[in-house]
Design an enzyme around this catalytic site. Structure first.
Site, PDB file in Angstrom:
ATOM      1  CG  ASP A  18       0.559  -5.953  -7.030  1.00  0.00           C
ATOM      2  OD1 ASP A  18      -0.156  -4.955  -7.183  1.00  0.00           O
ATOM      3  OD2 ASP A  18       0.948  -6.357  -5.921  1.00  0.00           O
ATOM      4  CD  GLN A  75       0.553  -3.982   0.076  1.00  0.00           C
ATOM      5  OE1 GLN A  75      -0.250  -4.501  -0.706  1.00  0.00           O
ATOM      6  NE2 GLN A  75       0.788  -2.694   0.072  1.00  0.00           N
ATOM      7  CE  LYS A  83      -3.547  -2.883  -2.250  1.00  0.00           C
ATOM      8  NZ  LYS A  83      -2.117  -3.192  -2.441  1.00  0.00           N
TER       9      LYS A  83
HETATM   10  N1  GUN Z   1       3.009  -1.316  -1.838  1.00  0.00           N
HETATM   11  C1  GUN Z   1       2.609  -0.074  -2.169  1.00  0.00           C
HETATM   12  N2  GUN Z   1       1.789  -0.094  -3.251  1.00  0.00           N
HETATM   13  C2  GUN Z   1       1.689  -1.398  -3.607  1.00  0.00           C
HETATM   14  C3  GUN Z   1       0.976  -2.059  -4.636  1.00  0.00           C
HETATM   15  O1  GUN Z   1       0.281  -1.466  -5.464  1.00  0.00           O
HETATM   16  N3  GUN Z   1       1.107  -3.419  -4.653  1.00  0.00           N
HETATM   17  C4  GUN Z   1       1.885  -4.083  -3.768  1.00  0.00           C
HETATM   18  N4  GUN Z   1       1.963  -5.409  -3.882  1.00  0.00           N
HETATM   19  N5  GUN Z   1       2.556  -3.498  -2.807  1.00  0.00           N
HETATM   20  C5  GUN Z   1       2.454  -2.158  -2.723  1.00  0.00           C
END
Ligand code: GUN
Length: 294
Positions: free
Chosen positions: A121, A98, A54
């Site tokens: 998110d 995350q 990311k």
């Molecule tokens: N864990 C797996 N996919 C995601 C996501 O898209 N965002 C976040 N914050 N955690 C994740």
């Protein structure tokens, strides 16, 4: 006849290019560089890989990204204090915590601490609640589900009135993608570990979204001929022929499925790249929300 391969990698690249151009335009107009803060708690290796990807994507798009790592034994207060600090940081437009968080932390409380306008998110309880309600609009839609919908909306598959089957009911993918499919006027069936005779259900699906996290779970004969198959799974399976000792496969037995489906996403190169592209779009949107206020 073989299925059309939905090239998520190429579609995501063009979306990322679009974001990059729009970021560059706003910066040349004197508007602030969009900023994303990520928070990882603990040492989950997969989380670290995803978050690194990311940051790299942000850098390529001209988006500022700042990573924060807290130890696995960080307290609820410490995690929430960091989020609150980021809420007040004017350089930061989006905050991504995350998931999963280490056991013992209250995930809902952490997500509830994120300022709604910075919830790139889309997991804040208010954003998810709005997604679930007719006539309400969330400020942000979670990245992977919105990547799935982008692929479907840009494929030849008619959505209105179609039968959609979603395998999995996770907060991150299965449930929000089901809500989005309802909004797109499909008739949605959600399958999970208690569902009886899942192959009989998937055989009725015009659109099949697999998000169960089990390697090659969906077999070719579970698929209705001509269906559109979106594979969200990313699973490691041993492969001695590769230097790294494993390969990545989806939740769908791809070689079988592509002989039956009308269109299908590969793994890797399908939904995965879309998640990152959608996060970049959401971060740009978060910066624009601040522009609108000032
Ligand atoms: N864990 C797996 N996919 C995601 C996501 O898209 N965002 C976040 N914050 N955690 C994740």
């Amino acid at each position: 006849m073989g299925a059309k391969i939905i090239d998520g990698k190429a579609i995501a690249e063009s979306l990322r290019e679009e974001v990059k151009q729009q970021v560059s335009e706003r910066v040349s107009q004197g508007l602030p560089v969009p900023g994303l803060a990520t928070v990882i708690v603990g040492d989950n290796p997969a989380s670290k890989v995803y978050v690194r990807m990311k940051h790299k994507a942000c850098q390529e798009a001209g988006i500022l990204s700042i990573g924060h790592e807290l130890p696995a034994d960080a307290s609820q207060n410490e995690v929430e204090a960091l989020v609150k600090k980021l809420n007040e940081d004017p350089k930061i437009h989006g905050i991504l915590v995350q998931l999963p968080l280490p056991a013992g932390l209250d995930e809902e409380s952490v997500l509830n601490t994120i300022k709604l306008q910075k919830d790139v998110d889309g997991f804040h309880p208010i954003n998810i609640g709005r997604l679930a309600q007719k006539g309400r609009e969330p400020l942000f839609i979670p990245a992977t589900p919105s990547g799935v919908m982008y692929l479907l909306e840009n494929s030849d598959a008619p959505l209105d009135g179609a039968n959609a089957v979603v395998l999995g009911r996770s907060n991150i993918v299965g449930m929000p993608v089901s809500l989005l499919l309802v909004r797109a006027n499909t008739t949605v069936t959600i399958c999970h570990s208690h569902t009886k005779d899942i192959p009989a259900v998937t055989r009725e699906a015009d659109i099949l979204v697999a998000a169960v996290g089990v390697a090659e779970y969906v077999r070719g004969d579970w698929i209705k001929p001509g269906a559109t198959v979106i594979d969200v799974g990313v699973n490691r399976v041993e492969d001695a022929s590769r230097k790294r000792g494993y390969k990545l496969v989806g939740d769908v037995a791809y070689d079988e499925a592509k002989e039956v489906a009308g269109a299908i996403t590969p793994v890797p190169g399908g939904v995965g790249p879309m998640t990152i592209a959608m996060l970049l779009r959401n971060t740009l949107r978060a910066a624009r929300l601040v522009d609108e206020k000032t």
